[in-house]
Write an enzyme that holds these catalytic residues in place. Structure first.
Site, short mmCIF file in Angstrom:
data_model
loop_
_atom_site.label_atom_id
_atom_site.label_comp_id
_atom_site.label_asym_id
_atom_site.label_seq_id
_atom_site.Cartn_x
_atom_site.Cartn_y
_atom_site.Cartn_z
N GLU A 50 0.83 -1.19 0.00
CA GLU A 50 0.00 0.00 0.00
C GLU A 50 0.87 1.25 0.00
O GLU A 50 1.91 1.31 0.65
CB GLU A 50 -0.93 -0.02 1.21
CG GLU A 50 -1.95 -1.14 1.15
CD GLU A 50 -2.70 -1.34 2.45
OE1 GLU A 50 -2.27 -0.78 3.48
OE2 GLU A 50 -3.70 -2.07 2.45
N CYS A 87 7.11 -5.24 15.69
CA CYS A 87 6.68 -4.18 16.61
C CYS A 87 5.23 -4.46 16.99
O CYS A 87 4.37 -4.64 16.13
CB CYS A 87 6.82 -2.82 15.96
SG CYS A 87 8.53 -2.38 15.55
N SER A 138 12.52 6.51 7.64
CA SER A 138 12.16 6.18 9.01
C SER A 138 12.63 4.76 9.33
O SER A 138 12.34 3.82 8.59
CB SER A 138 10.65 6.28 9.21
OG SER A 138 10.29 5.90 10.52
N HIS A 194 9.17 5.53 20.45
CA HIS A 194 7.97 5.03 21.14
C HIS A 194 8.15 4.78 22.63
O HIS A 194 7.17 4.52 23.33
CB HIS A 194 7.43 3.77 20.47
CG HIS A 194 7.31 3.91 18.99
ND1 HIS A 194 6.52 4.86 18.39
CD2 HIS A 194 7.92 3.24 17.96
CE1 HIS A 194 6.62 4.77 17.08
NE2 HIS A 194 7.47 3.80 16.79
N ASN A 253 -3.28 4.38 16.08
CA ASN A 253 -4.38 4.06 15.18
C ASN A 253 -4.77 2.60 15.35
O ASN A 253 -4.01 1.71 14.97
CB ASN A 253 -3.97 4.33 13.73
CG ASN A 253 -3.74 5.81 13.49
OD1 ASN A 253 -4.64 6.61 13.66
ND2 ASN A 253 -2.51 6.16 13.11
N CYS A 301 -1.14 6.12 10.02
CA CYS A 301 0.15 5.55 10.42
C CYS A 301 -0.05 4.29 11.25
O CYS A 301 -0.78 4.28 12.23
CB CYS A 301 0.93 6.60 11.21
SG CYS A 301 2.59 6.09 11.63
#
Length: 401
Positions: free
Chosen positions: A114, A138, A219, A243, A327, A370
């Protein structure tokens, strides 16, 4: 000596020639394309520049339409080369202007990724994938739940930019609707280093998409040796999926932290800035999850880490924080932090003089936000049936044409 007689019927059997391998020109950056034209085609290197413009500026893939090339050169290109772009399985616009494409990778119809375009005031950002799936596991990321299949080729990476730019009517240096690219889609870019760096070269080349290095962001979850290598081979902007600011918590969210703990990661980021004079900061991404990493003490830990990073680089605001509301996706055990907690977290950082932004959630109605990127990998995703129906429908239409 007995004479060997070969029956005439055998002499009449045609010998099939070995298939000629055709070079997908999307796999090559400017240097690679120049070598291909000189070494394989026996042509002047400037011809490579003409073809790059046709492909990346005018979105032409048929050599016969490249009208400033001679007939003989076009014949050579047909024999030795091709321009294969990803097949758009379907595309979805969001109510907020975000646009997502599902792109088939390879010819077997089993893999897809995607790509997401996010428009904003004065800019348009494309989120690009580097792998089919991801192997870093993750725990808060949708893509991680499908496992890792394979790396994308350079053509498949830059092909995402080609598809989006063509759809948007982007004209480099004139009508620029695509202003930024972030390597933040599916996969860990530094685990596909060579292909990603080559694709980013085309993004930044004036014969490609002409983006400034600062407008291309890679990233990473923190592969320390590859961050060091990136510093010697590219000068793009660097973002790190952090994070958490303590090792115990980060290991539970980002298992890679067990191999490259926070101290080593921050040192490599400092080396990246010291070795890259064009870049003056690293963005640290921090996904806020309710009751997990959104408490005041977590914010204070992050503020201390950013101050330590500034001191290591000897530059104010060397570390910038991008707070990302989590999300949700089907099956996750995490929840998004409340607006009150998000603003309180940001205030602690701002009061500590840490440059902090809160990312506005975009495209969550089409699973493009995200952490929600999740293309088909073999039979393991909830959209596999839809993916297959779309491909079968396309095959039926092609057969009827």
């Amino acid at each position: 000596m007995n004479e060997v007689v070969i029956p005439s019927v055998l002499l009449d059997v045609p010998v099939s020639a070995a298939p000629v391998h055709k070079q997908n020109l999307l796999d090559l950056d400017r240097e690679g394309l120049e070598h291909f034209f000189a070494d394989t085609l026996g042509e002047a290197r400037y011809r490579a520049h003409q073809v790059m413009k046709w492909i990346h500026h005018r979105y032409v893939t048929d050599f016969d339409q490249m009208t400033d090339l001679g007939k003989a050169l076009r014949a050579k290109l047909h024999q030795h080369a091709e321009v294969l772009v990803p097949n758009v399985v379907f595309d979805k616009p969001s109510t907020d202007g975000t646009h997502k494409w599902l792109l088939a990778m390879g010819t077997d119809g089993k893999n897809a990724i995607e790509t997401v375009y996010i428009p904003d005031k004065g800019r348009g950002t494309l989120c690009v994938s580097s792998q089919v799936g991801c192997g870093l596991n993750c725990t808060f990321c949708s893509t991680a739940t499908q496992g890792f299949n394979r790396n994308l080729t350079t053509a498949e990476i830059i092909g995402q930019v080609w598809v989006a730019a063509r759809h948007l009517g982007n004209v480099p240096h004139q009508q620029r609707r695509l202003t930024n690219v972030v390597m933040m889609g599916m996969g860990e870019p530094l685990m596909n280093f060579d292909n990603v760096v080559r694709a980013m070269s085309v993004m930044r080349d004036d014969l490609g998409y002409g983006l400034a290095s600062k407008r291309v962001t890679l990233s990473t979850s923190g592969l320390v040796p590859m961050i060091d290598r990136l510093a010697t081979e590219s000068d793009v902007s660097l973002a790190v999926s952090l994070h958490a600011a303590n090792d115990v918590l980060r290991e539970s969210l980002v298992p890679l932290n067990k191999k490259y703990p926070i101290a080593e990661l921050m040192e490599s980021c400092a080396r990246y800035l010291r070795g890259n004079k064009k870049r003056d900061s690293v963005t640290f991404e921090y996904t806020l999850m309710k009751g997990i990493n959104d408490q005041p003490e977590h914010a204070r830990q992050l503020a201390r880490l950013m101050r330590q990073f500034d001191n290591a680089v000897q530059s104010k605001d060397a570390g910038k924080v991008n707070l990302i509301p989590f999300n949700p996706f089907p099956g996750t055990r995490y929840e998004r932090s409340g607006e009150t907690e998000i603003r309180a977290f940001q205030k602690i950082l701002l009061d500590a003089q840490v440059l902090t932004m809160v990312r506005r959630t975009r495209g969550d109605d089409i699973d493009a936000a995200c952490g929600q990127l999740k293309g088909q990998v073999m039979d393991r995703t909830r959209r596999q049936a839809e993916f297959r129906r779309t491909l079968e429908g396309q095959a039926d239409r092609d057969a009827a044409a």
